[in-house]
Motif scaffolding. Sequence first.
Motif, mmCIF file in Angstrom:
data_model
loop_
_atom_site.group_PDB
_atom_site.id
_atom_site.type_symbol
_atom_site.label_atom_id
_atom_site.label_comp_id
_atom_site.label_asym_id
_atom_site.label_seq_id
_atom_site.Cartn_x
_atom_site.Cartn_y
_atom_site.Cartn_z
ATOM 1 N N VAL A 145 0.842 -1.201 0.000
ATOM 2 C CA VAL A 145 0.000 0.000 0.000
ATOM 3 C C VAL A 145 0.877 1.251 0.000
ATOM 4 O O VAL A 145 0.597 2.229 -0.704
ATOM 5 N N GLN A 146 1.937 1.218 0.773
ATOM 6 C CA GLN A 146 2.878 2.339 0.832
ATOM 7 C C GLN A 146 3.499 2.596 -0.547
ATOM 8 O O GLN A 146 3.609 3.739 -0.995
ATOM 9 N N ASP A 147 3.883 1.521 -1.222
ATOM 10 C CA ASP A 147 4.484 1.643 -2.549
ATOM 11 C C ASP A 147 3.465 2.160 -3.557
ATOM 12 O O ASP A 147 3.783 2.991 -4.413
ATOM 13 N N HIS A 148 2.247 1.697 -3.453
ATOM 14 C CA HIS A 148 1.199 2.073 -4.404
ATOM 15 C C HIS A 148 0.833 3.558 -4.286
ATOM 16 O O HIS A 148 0.723 4.264 -5.289
ATOM 17 N N TYR A 149 0.650 4.034 -3.047
ATOM 18 C CA TYR A 149 0.195 5.405 -2.847
ATOM 19 C C TYR A 149 1.334 6.410 -2.675
ATOM 20 O O TYR A 149 1.124 7.605 -2.795
ATOM 21 N N GLY A 150 2.516 5.895 -2.336
ATOM 22 C CA GLY A 150 3.646 6.796 -2.195
ATOM 23 C C GLY A 150 3.743 7.477 -0.848
ATOM 24 O O GLY A 150 4.481 8.449 -0.690
ATOM 25 N N TYR A 151 2.989 7.007 0.120
ATOM 26 C CA TYR A 151 3.101 7.544 1.477
ATOM 27 C C TYR A 151 2.719 6.459 2.480
ATOM 28 O O TYR A 151 2.124 5.441 2.131
ATOM 29 N N LEU A 152 3.099 6.681 3.734
ATOM 30 C CA LEU A 152 2.858 5.689 4.783
ATOM 31 C C LEU A 152 1.375 5.585 5.098
ATOM 32 O O LEU A 152 0.650 6.584 5.074
ATOM 33 N N HIS A 153 0.936 4.380 5.413
ATOM 34 C CA HIS A 153 -0.435 4.156 5.851
ATOM 35 C C HIS A 153 -0.440 3.745 7.317
ATOM 36 O O HIS A 153 0.524 3.192 7.824
ATOM 37 N N SER A 154 -1.546 4.001 7.960
ATOM 38 C CA SER A 154 -1.644 3.709 9.392
ATOM 39 C C SER A 154 -1.746 2.211 9.643
ATOM 40 O O SER A 154 -2.029 1.415 8.749
ATOM 41 N N THR A 155 -1.527 1.864 10.905
ATOM 42 C CA THR A 155 -1.624 0.472 11.322
ATOM 43 C C THR A 155 -2.989 -0.116 10.991
ATOM 44 O O THR A 155 -3.098 -1.293 10.659
ATOM 45 N N GLY A 156 -4.034 0.686 11.053
ATOM 46 C CA GLY A 156 -5.375 0.194 10.771
ATOM 47 C C GLY A 156 -5.544 -0.333 9.364
ATOM 48 O O GLY A 156 -6.370 -1.208 9.106
ATOM 49 N N THR A 157 -4.751 0.179 8.428
ATOM 50 C CA THR A 157 -4.854 -0.269 7.042
ATOM 51 C C THR A 157 -4.420 -1.720 6.905
ATOM 52 O O THR A 157 -5.150 -2.565 6.389
ATOM 53 N N TYR A 158 -3.209 -2.013 7.374
ATOM 54 C CA TYR A 158 -2.706 -3.379 7.216
ATOM 55 C C TYR A 158 -3.095 -4.278 8.379
ATOM 56 O O TYR A 158 -3.026 -5.491 8.284
ATOM 57 N N GLY A 159 -3.544 -3.689 9.485
ATOM 58 C CA GLY A 159 -3.964 -4.485 10.636
ATOM 59 C C GLY A 159 -5.205 -5.312 10.359
ATOM 60 O O GLY A 159 -5.305 -6.468 10.778
ATOM 61 N N ALA A 160 -6.167 -4.713 9.651
ATOM 62 C CA ALA A 160 -7.386 -5.452 9.297
ATOM 63 C C ALA A 160 -7.042 -6.642 8.417
ATOM 64 O O ALA A 160 -7.586 -7.741 8.568
ATOM 65 N N PHE A 161 -6.118 -6.414 7.496
ATOM 66 C CA PHE A 161 -5.670 -7.472 6.596
ATOM 67 C C PHE A 161 -4.995 -8.597 7.386
ATOM 68 O O PHE A 161 -5.282 -9.781 7.188
ATOM 69 N N GLY A 162 -4.086 -8.222 8.291
ATOM 70 C CA GLY A 162 -3.387 -9.214 9.110
ATOM 71 C C GLY A 162 -4.334 -10.020 9.980
ATOM 72 O O GLY A 162 -4.188 -11.241 10.118
ATOM 73 N N THR A 163 -5.317 -9.337 10.569
ATOM 74 C CA THR A 163 -6.285 -10.023 11.428
ATOM 75 C C THR A 163 -7.137 -11.005 10.622
ATOM 76 O O THR A 163 -7.364 -12.140 11.050
#
Length: 203
Positions: A145-163
Amino acid sequence: MNFSFDKNYVVEDFILNTTWENLPEQIQARAIVCSVDLMIALLLGSKGKQFSAGIKMAENNFKDGNVAVVGCAKTFGLLGAVVAMAHASNSFDIDDGHNMIKGHPGTSFVAGVLAAAYKENISYKEYLTTLVVCYEVAVRCGLAVQDHYGYLHSTGTYGAFGTACGNGKNYEIFPRTVEQRFVCCRVPCSFNSGSCVLSNILL
């Protein structure tokens, strides 16, 4: 970056077919350390006001059930236990971090996967294996996601995916169902063979 969506089920296969026995020793050792770190964060977090708010929310909305909550004698339904422990895990911001995503992957999924582990009565080895799966897919999702958008995303973005991925492991669901969980999280994840990201977790 342009994502391609070939259906090869590489991520799903990793989630569902990874076992404790086929993990390298250094990853097993790191998983144990991470599990201890997360448990300490949960225990210390259970002493804070944020946890009290989580318990109150669980009591008001999800009180029926027998899922244990770290740091509390009460039990709740699955969602209640998740809510309560989620309030504890990052209460004092002492949980692990990862330099590549500049975030806290462990706290984003520990409540969800630990509550499900308690509910399903899975073994410690199975729980550790689930943690490895969560770290791997959450961090890789964060990077994608960081690579796609070019900026950092919050823990909530990848946390839902991980869960979602971790509980796909806990409940041993089918690849198609795991894929549907990815769609619900609305995040693409590039997953290919390479170095294990768990070794870069900072405690």
